[in-house]
Design a protein around this motif. Structure first.
Motif, PDB file in Angstrom:
ATOM      1  N   VAL A  56       0.865  -1.174   0.000  1.00 30.05           N
ATOM      2  CA  VAL A  56       0.000   0.000   0.000  1.00 30.05           C
ATOM      3  C   VAL A  56       0.902   1.225   0.000  1.00 30.05           C
ATOM      4  CG1 VAL A  56      -1.948   1.177   1.069  1.00 30.05           C
ATOM      5  CG2 VAL A  56      -1.681  -1.296   1.382  1.00 30.05           C
ATOM      6  N   PHE A  57       0.660   2.128  -0.947  1.00 32.00           N
ATOM      7  CA  PHE A  57       1.427   3.370  -1.035  1.00 32.00           C
ATOM      8  C   PHE A  57       0.457   4.535  -1.058  1.00 32.00           C
ATOM      9  CE2 PHE A  57       3.388   6.787  -3.626  1.00 32.00           C
ATOM     10  CZ  PHE A  57       4.474   7.066  -2.811  1.00 32.00           C
ATOM     11  N   VAL A  93      -3.770   0.435  -2.786  1.00 36.21           N
ATOM     12  CA  VAL A  93      -3.403  -0.973  -2.653  1.00 36.21           C
ATOM     13  C   VAL A  93      -3.001  -1.514  -4.020  1.00 36.21           C
ATOM     14  CG1 VAL A  93      -4.173  -3.259  -1.923  1.00 36.21           C
ATOM     15  CG2 VAL A  93      -5.041  -1.218  -0.750  1.00 36.21           C
ATOM     16  N   VAL A  94      -1.798  -2.091  -4.100  1.00 35.20           N
ATOM     17  CA  VAL A  94      -1.277  -2.642  -5.359  1.00 35.20           C
ATOM     18  C   VAL A  94      -0.880  -4.095  -5.145  1.00 35.20           C
ATOM     19  CG1 VAL A  94       0.504  -2.458  -7.140  1.00 35.20           C
ATOM     20  CG2 VAL A  94      -0.436  -0.377  -6.081  1.00 35.20           C
ATOM     21  N   LYS A 121      -7.340 -10.343  -5.937  1.00 35.56           N
ATOM     22  CA  LYS A 121      -6.848  -8.964  -5.904  1.00 35.56           C
ATOM     23  C   LYS A 121      -7.933  -8.011  -5.396  1.00 35.56           C
ATOM     24  CE  LYS A 121      -3.299  -9.496  -9.463  1.00 35.56           C
ATOM     25  NZ  LYS A 121      -2.822  -9.081 -10.807  1.00 35.56           N
ATOM     26  N   ASP A 122      -9.189  -8.271  -5.769  1.00 31.76           N
ATOM     27  CA  ASP A 122     -10.290  -7.443  -5.283  1.00 31.76           C
ATOM     28  C   ASP A 122     -10.468  -7.590  -3.772  1.00 31.76           C
ATOM     29  OD1 ASP A 122     -12.838  -5.846  -5.592  1.00 31.76           O
ATOM     30  OD2 ASP A 122     -13.666  -7.737  -4.867  1.00 31.76           O
ATOM     31  N   ALA A 161       3.505   0.295   3.343  1.00 25.40           N
ATOM     32  CA  ALA A 161       4.246  -0.900   3.735  1.00 25.40           C
ATOM     33  C   ALA A 161       3.856  -2.054   2.813  1.00 25.40           C
ATOM     34  CB  ALA A 161       3.959  -1.265   5.198  1.00 25.40           C
ATOM     35  N   ALA A 162       4.728  -3.062   2.790  1.00 27.86           N
ATOM     36  CA  ALA A 162       4.496  -4.255   1.978  1.00 27.86           C
ATOM     37  C   ALA A 162       3.672  -5.266   2.758  1.00 27.86           C
ATOM     38  CB  ALA A 162       5.831  -4.866   1.557  1.00 27.86           C
ATOM     39  N   PHE A 163       3.068  -6.199   2.032  1.00 21.26           N
ATOM     40  CA  PHE A 163       2.330  -7.292   2.660  1.00 21.26           C
ATOM     41  C   PHE A 163       2.293  -8.469   1.699  1.00 21.26           C
ATOM     42  CE2 PHE A 163      -0.878  -4.944   0.248  1.00 21.26           C
ATOM     43  CZ  PHE A 163      -1.505  -5.963  -0.445  1.00 21.26           C
ATOM     44  N   ASN A 164       1.910  -9.623   2.216  1.00 21.44           N
ATOM     45  CA  ASN A 164       1.469 -10.710   1.344  1.00 21.44           C
ATOM     46  C   ASN A 164       0.316 -11.422   2.025  1.00 21.44           C
ATOM     47  OD1 ASN A 164       2.533 -13.486   2.492  1.00 21.44           O
ATOM     48  ND2 ASN A 164       4.292 -12.087   2.657  1.00 21.44           N
ATOM     49  N   ILE A 165      -0.646 -11.862   1.227  1.00 23.23           N
ATOM     50  CA  ILE A 165      -1.846 -12.513   1.744  1.00 23.23           C
ATOM     51  C   ILE A 165      -1.966 -13.900   1.138  1.00 23.23           C
ATOM     52  CG2 ILE A 165      -4.341 -12.399   2.023  1.00 23.23           C
ATOM     53  CD1 ILE A 165      -4.242  -9.436   1.809  1.00 23.23           C
ATOM     54  N   GLU A 166      -2.150 -14.886   2.022  1.00 22.84           N
ATOM     55  CA  GLU A 166      -2.301 -16.263   1.571  1.00 22.84           C
ATOM     56  C   GLU A 166      -3.783 -16.586   1.395  1.00 22.84           C
ATOM     57  OE1 GLU A 166       0.184 -19.022   3.900  1.00 22.84           O
ATOM     58  OE2 GLU A 166       1.117 -17.207   4.728  1.00 22.84           O
TER      59      GLU A 166
END
Length: 434
Positions: free
Chosen positions: A223-224, A228-229, A263-264, A278-283
């Motif tokens: 997210v910047f 959200v990207v 992604k939605d 900050a960065a993230f990853n979602i499983e």
């Protein structure tokens, strides 16, 4: 001449320093380690209060600007970053928004507010409560279900519960070992403003959840400035019949419409959480039979396991994302500009109860394998004389002896090359006596 940006990396090791220094966005940067990597890699004992104190002293002693404080690891690093960044005025998300991702019960409550159809039934329990199983049943959960700490790291202390005997075994393990995570996590919680219902569910609690499954994958994103990207989706494939990961594969082979749905969901939940800069990853899981997407968990970092496969396929490690965000820049990730159309990280595992390592592949053997399969990286996770049960960050079912990154022209070629390579890894073991 430009003044170099001073970047501080919590738990920086030589392997990742080399990766960071090679990034296109790092030409004007100098990297400094904060907290020795052994304190966050090679142990399961995390004195976060001490680490925060030492990190603060190191940063206070630096004679110059502190332009960014970043990390690429899960607990304890991920949870320390907002505290350090707040103190030294560098950019990252707030501690409260991070905990809405990492505190599993809080995270599920927040997710239920915006994406209720994408999460399983769940409840929090105290593993030291002798009536915990009754609490689970009263929440409408029955065998089988999954049990894990309210804050976990990797797959540690996660159990599939199929029977009362499984539950008893898991509770015994949790009561014995959960303090290794709970005590330092509670130190982090003391730094946050928590709603009363969350403050009551502290680090020693566990989560019981409905079993979900299907095709597992991870959405990598950031997210910047509120945007959200999601920049890549990585498939997570397990060994047959067990929970242990076999390999991560990029790019995902999921149908395009399923990737778009993930992604939605990602955009909706991360926006609602208030996660930012900050960065993230979602499983996620995709249940192909029901055509249903489930959100498994949110991680508040890039996945360092994915760094090389992003570089192989897209041309740059996703560590570029952490660096850019730390400096307040919009991340600059290329797309499909790497050497390979597909890449994977394989986990070479043994499914032992325990053993002692007596032999590992030699440097000469590893060099020969890497020469035969160009682009391959191999990192051993064990050394001769090491007892497997002493390895940190292992799941409850196996031990990962080596990590092997490979690129290829197709998924079939990747698997064939890995099978050829792994058959020539010369490990040997002896039984543990006593």
């Amino acid at each position: 001449m430009l003044t170099p940006k001073q970047i501080f990396v919590v738990g920086l090791n030589d392997f990742n320093r080399a990766r960071l220094e090679q990034l296109p966005g790092a030409k004007d940067c100098e990297f400094h380690g904060v907290i020795p990597p052994a304190d966050v890699y090679d142990t399961e004992v995390f004195d976060i209060a001490d680490m925060l104190s030492r990190a603060g002293d190191e940063l206070d002693a630096f004679d110059g600007p502190i332009d960014a404080i970043i990390g690429y690891m899960d607990f304890p690093v991920s949870t320390m970053l907002p505290i350090l960044c707040r103190r030294f005025g560098t950019r990252t998300t707030s501690l409260e928004s991070l905990l809405k991702c990492e505190h599993k019960f809080w995270s599920r409550l927040v997710q239920r507010q915006v994406i209720p159809d994408a999460i399983p039934a769940f409840t929090a329990i105290d593993p030291f409560d002798d009536q915990a199983l009754d609490v689970i049943r009263s929440a409408g959960l029955y065998f089988p279900f999954f049990l894990k700490p309210i804050k976990s790291s990797g797959s540690r202390l996660g159990f599939r519960i199929d029977s009362p005997e499984d539950f008893t075994h898991a509770i015994e393990r949790l009561r014995e070992d959960i303090g290794l995570i709970a005590t330092p996590f509670n130190t982090v919680l003391e730094h946050a403003l928590l709603p009363p219902e969350i403050a009551a569910v502290e680090g020693h609690f566990c989560m019981a959840e409905e079993i979900i499954g299907g095709w597992q994958c991870t959405v990598e994103g950031y997210v910047f400035e509120g945007e959200v990207v999601s920049y890549g989706i990585v498939d997570s494939l397990r060994y047959p019949q067990v929970l242990s990961f076999f390999h991560y594969r990029y790019p995902s082979q999921l149908p395009a419409e399923v990737q778009a749905q993930m992604k939605d969901l990602t955009e909706r939940v991360m926006t609602h959480i208030g996660y930012d800069n900050a960065a993230f990853n979602i499983e996620y899981f995709w249940d192909e039979v029901q055509n249903r997407v489930w959100l498994l968990e949110i991680n508040t970092r890039i996945s360092q396991s994915h760094c090389d496969i992003f570089e192989k396929v897209d041309g740059i490690s996703n560590q570029q994302v952490s660096l850019d965000l730390g400096l307040g820049r919009r991340p600059a990730m290329p797309y499909r500009q790497g050497e390979f159309p597909i890449a994977a990280l394989f986990f070479y595992r043994v499914f032992f109860v325990d053993a002692r390592v007596t032999q590992v592949p030699s440097e000469e053997e590893l060099a020969a394998l890497k020469a035969e399969f160009p682009g391959t990286l191999i990192t051993l996770q064990v050394a001769p004389g090491q007892q497997l049960s002493s390895m940190p960050e292992q799941d409850a079912y196996s031990f990962a002896l080596a990590c092997i990154w490979m690129g290829g022209q197709s998924a079939e070629e990747l698997l064939s090359n890995y099978e050829s390579l792994s058959s020539r890894l010369n490990f040997a073991f002896e039984d543990v006596v006593g």
